[in-house]
Design a protein around this motif. Structure first.
Motif, PDB file in Angstrom:
ATOM      1  N   HIS A  22      -2.311   5.228   5.736  1.00 40.72           N
ATOM      2  CA  HIS A  22      -2.625   3.922   5.381  1.00 40.72           C
ATOM      3  C   HIS A  22      -1.777   2.835   5.844  1.00 40.72           C
ATOM      4  CE1 HIS A  22      -5.321   1.646   2.163  1.00 40.72           C
ATOM      5  NE2 HIS A  22      -5.006   1.065   2.945  1.00 40.72           N
ATOM      6  N   ARG A  53     -11.918   2.336   3.311  1.00 39.66           N
ATOM      7  CA  ARG A  53     -11.604   3.141   2.215  1.00 39.66           C
ATOM      8  C   ARG A  53     -12.206   4.579   2.444  1.00 39.66           C
ATOM      9  NH1 ARG A  53      -8.666  -0.077   1.534  1.00 39.66           N
ATOM     10  NH2 ARG A  53      -8.348  -1.465  -0.443  1.00 39.66           N
ATOM     11  N   VAL A  81      -2.551  -1.584   8.458  1.00 40.71           N
ATOM     12  CA  VAL A  81      -2.251  -3.023   8.230  1.00 40.71           C
ATOM     13  C   VAL A  81      -0.730  -3.427   8.299  1.00 40.71           C
ATOM     14  CG1 VAL A  81      -1.656  -2.676   5.588  1.00 40.71           C
ATOM     15  CG2 VAL A  81      -2.751  -4.607   6.419  1.00 40.71           C
ATOM     16  N   TRP A 135       0.820  -1.097   0.090  1.00 38.46           N
ATOM     17  CA  TRP A 135       0.088  -0.023   0.108  1.00 38.46           C
ATOM     18  C   TRP A 135       0.776   1.373  -0.102  1.00 38.46           C
ATOM     19  CZ3 TRP A 135      -4.682  -0.258  -1.346  1.00 38.46           C
ATOM     20  CH2 TRP A 135      -5.268  -1.663  -1.314  1.00 38.46           C
ATOM     21  N   PRO A 188      -4.372  -9.416   5.805  1.00 41.79           N
ATOM     22  CA  PRO A 188      -4.731  -7.677   6.051  1.00 41.79           C
ATOM     23  C   PRO A 188      -5.684  -7.717   7.091  1.00 41.79           C
ATOM     24  CG  PRO A 188      -4.847  -8.096   3.638  1.00 41.79           C
ATOM     25  CD  PRO A 188      -4.735  -9.622   4.318  1.00 41.79           C
ATOM     26  N   GLY A 243      -4.357  -7.559  -0.775  1.00 43.53           N
ATOM     27  CA  GLY A 243      -5.333  -6.344  -0.491  1.00 43.53           C
ATOM     28  C   GLY A 243      -6.732  -7.018  -0.289  1.00 43.53           C
ATOM     29  N   ALA A 244      -7.445  -6.872   1.056  1.00 44.37           N
ATOM     30  CA  ALA A 244      -8.683  -7.137   1.365  1.00 44.37           C
ATOM     31  C   ALA A 244      -9.650  -6.762   0.191  1.00 44.37           C
ATOM     32  CB  ALA A 244      -8.951  -7.185   2.779  1.00 44.37           C
ATOM     33  N   GLY A 245      -9.556  -5.390   0.178  1.00 42.44           N
ATOM     34  CA  GLY A 245     -10.272  -4.412  -0.848  1.00 42.44           C
ATOM     35  C   GLY A 245      -9.789  -4.608  -2.128  1.00 42.44           C
ATOM     36  N   THR A 299      -5.398  -5.353  10.488  1.00 42.60           N
ATOM     37  CA  THR A 299      -6.212  -4.125  10.160  1.00 42.60           C
ATOM     38  C   THR A 299      -7.041  -3.948  11.515  1.00 42.60           C
ATOM     39  OG1 THR A 299      -6.059  -4.049   7.927  1.00 42.60           O
ATOM     40  CG2 THR A 299      -7.648  -2.796   8.949  1.00 42.60           C
TER      41      THR A 299
HETATM   42  O1  LIG Z   1      -6.080  -4.946   2.698  1.00 44.86           O
HETATM   43  C1  LIG Z   1      -6.521  -3.697   2.239  1.00 44.86           C
HETATM   44  O2  LIG Z   1      -7.504  -3.554   1.254  1.00 44.86           O
HETATM   45  C2  LIG Z   1      -5.892  -2.557   2.798  1.00 44.86           C
HETATM   46  O3  LIG Z   1      -6.186  -1.525   2.371  1.00 44.86           O
HETATM   47  C3  LIG Z   1      -4.881  -2.808   3.878  1.00 44.86           C
HETATM   48  O4  LIG Z   1      -4.820  -1.644   4.615  1.00 44.86           O
END
Ligand SMILES: O=C(O)C(=O)CO
Length: 340
Positions: free
Chosen positions: A303, A256, A306, A68, A122, A97-99, A126
């Motif tokens: 950011h 986000r 994580v 990130w 993550p 990324g989780a997102g 997080t």
């Molecule tokens: O894993 C994600 O999507 C993140 O934004 C990590 O902070």
């Protein structure tokens, strides 16, 4: 799709998996041939992909090892970027990324190709950071610290810390991260209510109460955001929605940035409607709204919720597990769009 033994699968990677254990990388090297390109801007990477496809392709999978913090991002992962791969039979894409708001999942689904994310690794970090940020915001730790650094002793006439045991936490989005945050904060005595598109099965609620979106707004002392960013959640928190919350609400966001209208948040902080905000994500990263920086009532992370010393290793492993599963079964481990 299952890969047959007479195929020699080729995999294109963006950056080397330099933190993953060498035995897991070695195992995968026995299963496929790897070619790598380096991180750059969207258009530069698009060019590198097109060239790699022409010279070394076709590839069955494209996996991405960036974190990130390393700019420039080559996003969005859209047709302009990965079209040459898709058109030559690449069936699987995965990045950390989780997102996955940086991925054109609609395009991938329309082409019958998988996008696989990394939801587990993550989430642990997080959720830990979110718990810390909720406690910091309840205690007004940024104001206290600023006073201490300025040589000012504790002033009990200022608003005192809020007591977690007397406070209700509203969680929006009860996925992997939301569930962990719920468990963490119940250990500190918080009452947890949650809103999610669908109610969880009772054995997964673990003490959290499912409520409507409106109930989250009117009952919570702290709201923590854990929903994905999409067309429905962009600016979910805007001026009108802040006005429906309790006076003195605390907002925590590690999901986000664009889920919140930042101008509206700054206004709500300045008016006192929002007592404090603890944020890890921003609408226009890596820029942070000057009003959030100027406010005494914000706790800000770049950011980095994580980030810890084991994160990159584990996230790279999760991407490699997606690939391994795809090479063995034709389907990655954590698919976002089940096109099978
Ligand atoms: O894993 C994600 O999507 C993140 O934004 C990590 O902070």
């Amino acid at each position: 799709m299952t890969l047959t033994s007479d195929m020699e699968p080729k995999v294109l990677i963006l950056n080397a998996p330099d933190k993953a254990p060498s035995d897991s990388v070695a195992r995968l090297k026995e299963m496929a041939e790897f070619y790598s390109i380096e991180q750059a801007s969207h258009d530069a990477v698009a060019g590198r992909i097109a060239e790699a496809v022409k010279e070394k392709g076709p590839f069955v999978a494209f996996i991405v090892f960036i974190n990130w913090w390393s700019r420039p991002f080559p996003w969005p992962m859209d047709e302009a970027l990965v079209g040459p791969l898709v058109e030559t039979g690449c069936k699987m894409f995965s990045a950390g990324g989780a997102g996955y708001d940086f991925v054109d999942v609609k395009y991938m689904s329309s082409k019958g190709v998988y996008y696989a994310n990394t939801p587990k690794m993550p989430a642990l970090r997080t959720a830990d950071s979110t718990a810390m940020m909720i406690l910091q915001a309840l205690r007004g730790s940024s104001e206290r610290e600023a006073d201490a650094r300025a040589g000012k002793w504790f002033d009990p006439s200022k608003p005192l810390a809020k007591d977690a045991r007397c406070s209700t936490l509203g969680i929006i989005g009860m996925g992997n991260i939301g569930k962990l945050v719920s468990e963490h904060m119940q250990h500190f005595g918080m009452k947890v209510i949650y809103y999610n598109r669908n109610r969880l099965p009772p054995d997964e609620e673990k003490g959290a109460e499912y409520v409507s979106f409106e109930d989250i707004l009117v009952r919570s002392d702290v709201i923590s955001l854990h929903c994905p960013l999409n067309e429905d959640t962009r600016h979910l928190f805007n001026k009108e929605v802040f006005n429906r919350m309790k006076d003195g609400i605390i907002i925590v966001n590690t999901s986000r940035g664009a889920v919140i209208d930042e101008n509206a948040l700054v206004e709500a902080l300045d008016s006192g409607k929002v007592l404090r905000a603890a944020l890890d994500v921003y609408e226009f990263e890596p820029q942070i709204h000057p009003g959030l920086i100027a406010s005494k009532h914000t706790t800000l992370f770049p950011h980095a919720a994580v980030a810890n010393e084991t994160f990159e290793r584990d996230q790279q492993m999760e991407i490699l597990l997606n690939l391994e599963s795809f090479l063995k079964t034709g389907k990655p481990m954590h698919v976002v769009n089940d096109v099978s």
